[in-house]
Every structure is written in structure tokens, then in C-alpha cells.
Design an enzyme around this catalytic site. Sequence first.
Site, short mmCIF file in Angstrom:
data_model
loop_
_atom_site.label_atom_id
_atom_site.label_comp_id
_atom_site.label_asym_id
_atom_site.label_seq_id
_atom_site.Cartn_x
_atom_site.Cartn_y
_atom_site.Cartn_z
N LYS A 21 0.83 -1.20 0.00
CA LYS A 21 0.00 0.00 0.00
C LYS A 21 0.86 1.25 0.00
CE LYS A 21 -1.95 1.14 3.96
NZ LYS A 21 -1.53 2.50 4.40
N SER A 164 4.41 12.43 13.15
CA SER A 164 4.36 11.60 11.96
C SER A 164 5.42 12.04 10.97
CB SER A 164 2.98 11.69 11.31
OG SER A 164 2.95 11.00 10.07
N ASP A 309 3.75 -0.22 11.53
CA ASP A 309 2.55 -0.91 11.08
C ASP A 309 2.59 -2.42 11.31
OD1 ASP A 309 1.14 1.33 10.36
OD2 ASP A 309 1.82 1.32 8.29
N ARG A 340 -3.83 3.34 19.00
CA ARG A 340 -3.47 1.93 18.85
C ARG A 340 -2.75 1.36 20.07
NH1 ARG A 340 -1.52 1.62 12.50
NH2 ARG A 340 -3.62 1.78 11.58
#
Length: 430
Positions: A21, A164, A309, A340
Amino acid sequence: MDIIVKPTPELKGEFGALSSKNYTTRYLLVAALAEGTSTIYYPAHSEDSDAMRRCIADLGAVLEEDDEKIVIKGFGRHPRDVKELNVGNAGAVLRFLMAVTALCPDVTFINKYPDSLGKRPHSDLIEALESMGVGIEHQDGRLPITIRGGAPKGGKIKVSGSVSSQYLSALLFLTPLLEEDSEIEVLGDLKSKVVVGQTLEVLEQAGIVIHASQDYMKFTVPGRQSYQAQSYTVQGDYPGSAAILAAAAVTKSNVKVHRLMENSKQGERAIVDVLQMMDVPLSHKDGIVHVLGNGRLRPIEFDGDAATDAVLAMVAAAVFADGTSRFYNVENLRYKECDRITDYLNELRKAGANVEETQSEIIVHGRPNGLEGGATINAHYDHRVIMALTVVGLRCEQPLLIKDAHHVAKSYPQFFDHIAALGGNVEWVK
């Protein structure tokens, strides 16, 4: 739709990994920014990559696709003047396009997911773009966001990397197209540095020159560059495969996953190293990861920043380790589709896991004999949480019901098909 995950003692089979992705979205963008026709072979199909397809088409790229490839005629440095863009729930797509649409006069990014992407912060990128002369309207750094651009300026640019790395990547896509040369300085700690490496790799393949310091904290970007039309081949996806490999590790298994390059720059490639550290019997050769799981795992300590991830899948495996595992330097997990850390661990506890958290750590006290299960799980519309909880459900005594599991399509639409093909006992319910 919800899914029921039932106890599954054994997994067996093989298939090719989903296409990446992260690489797909980046290749789609550089193809759109090129003046000419590019071809991308084996692009991923997921809600995120489809959001990038949709948005670059709205901005003027022409796309033609078959089962093997997508051919894109780009718009170069002149995207179409559009009033609205819908990125769905795709945070990286939003951030990359916030920078690119600084070349447009007036674009509003609408908010279709107020309980997920709508809650995520973008202030650091907004501040950087504003310093470049871009006008931005926003809701305390959140969607909906209107970009009033048209003539962004290069020069000395500062951007925070503490939340980020996507903010930095966004600027790296934009600045080569500007009239001025740019110097980008990253403030604070840079999260997910390895993903910046993926961005630089794709930019280099697209003919863009960027000079990066060794620590990725300073970048010199010559202006007046042009993206070159190229052919690209998308490699297999480690983040999605991490959950499959973790599932094989916690069960008795004989599972092969193809198209996972040994020398990939994807940080989530670390899932292979982590499972080996946990004494999972596996080999990695010729792009094939072969797991011969026996359900026995030893605990580990792991710095999760470079493999963001894959951390939730690693944690799912550690739930069944014989001892206490610690995953540290993972605070940026709190700023994803959900928190998360807190949200995920709360759901793990419902299944019977013994887990703790600090602001930037996940601590797992393993239960090698398995969990009780028998719970209804809220996956918070988060594809990574859905996949990781599925791994846990395979080793529960009683089934887990995962709510809204269809949101796995954000990155891995075939995930439950692949689990079922390996023998996983999963069943959709409405």
C-alpha cells in the site's frame, strides 16, 4: 459487517503477499506529478490506494487499469482546479495531497470519517505550509481543511517530525516543483524514519534529486525539477503480511508467503526478525517467508518505531509468549486511525490478555496456554487492530466477535479470505 474468529489449532497453505500500500500510493502520486505517461505494475487495491487513485483523477490525471497494471498520464506541476477532494479515511493520502494541492487556488478536503481520520491532527504540516505562503482554513488542525494555494514558496522550511513522518514526506513531494531551492529542517524527534527512506527511494526512481543528511533531519531540495514518467513495479506488502506471519507463529502451521523481498526498505520487514527472535521456526529465501509454527514463543524487547505498522501483530504474537515482552518507542501509534495503544490493549483485555501501557510502551505478560476469549471486540474502525485481534482470536478457547471487521479493507481487503484459505475458522455475520 462483523466477523467471528473461532479457535484454530492449525494453518497450512501458501499465497503471494498483497502489493504494498505504501509504495502504491507513492508511485501513484509521482506518476500524477510527471508530465507524460507512467506504468505501475501490480498496484495494491485497498481503500487507501483507491483514495489516491480517485483524488489524482479529480486533480487531472488520466488513469487506465487492467488486471496487471495501471497506466497514468500525469498533470505535472499543474493539477486541475477542483473545489473538493475526498480522501476517505486515508491519512497519508490526505497529508501528501495537502502539500500537492498547495499548487491549486482553493481546495477543501472533506471529512467523511469524523470518528477516525477526522480526529487525527495535521497541525505540524499546516504550520509548515503556512510558512511557505499557503493559506489554510482548518478545525484546530483537523478536517475539514481548505487549502488556498497557487504559489507556494520554497526557501527555509521547518517541520516537526514528532507525530508523523508523513508531514515531511508531503513536503518532499512538493518542494522539487517550486521555483526556489528549499532547505527542510526537521524539528524534534523524527518518527518512522524508515518510511521517509521509502519516500526518497520512490522520488529517486521518479528522477527527483534530494540531498538528505544521514540522520534525515535536514534536506536540501533543488527547485525547478520535473518528475519523469517511468515504469514501476510494486513489491509485496510487509505490514499486511505481518498479521499472516504472526497467525502462523501462534498456531501449528506450515505457511509460505511469497513476494516478500529480503532487502526491502519497508521497516515492517522486521516482523521476520522479531519472530525469529521469538524462536519461531521460519526461513526467508528467494522472496518467500516459510513459517513452520509450533505455537511456542519466547518473549522479546523491541524498538517499534521503525516498524510501526507491524507492532500490533507482534504484540498479538507476544500475547502467547512464555514471559513478558516490551515494545518501546511506539507513542506514534496513538495518532493513527485510533489510539493503537490504549484502544487496542483495552480490547485485548476483553479477550483475557494481560497487558500494560505507558505513554510510549506496550508491555505484554504472555499466556502461553492461550486466552479465554468469548468476548465482543470493538476494533475502532482500524484495519491494523482488526488483523491483530484476529491473530489473538485463533488461540482463544471461545470465539471472538470483532465488530465492523469490514474496515480491514482499508489496507487488506482479502485478509479474511487468506486466513480462511489457510484453514482459519472465521465467519462473517451481519
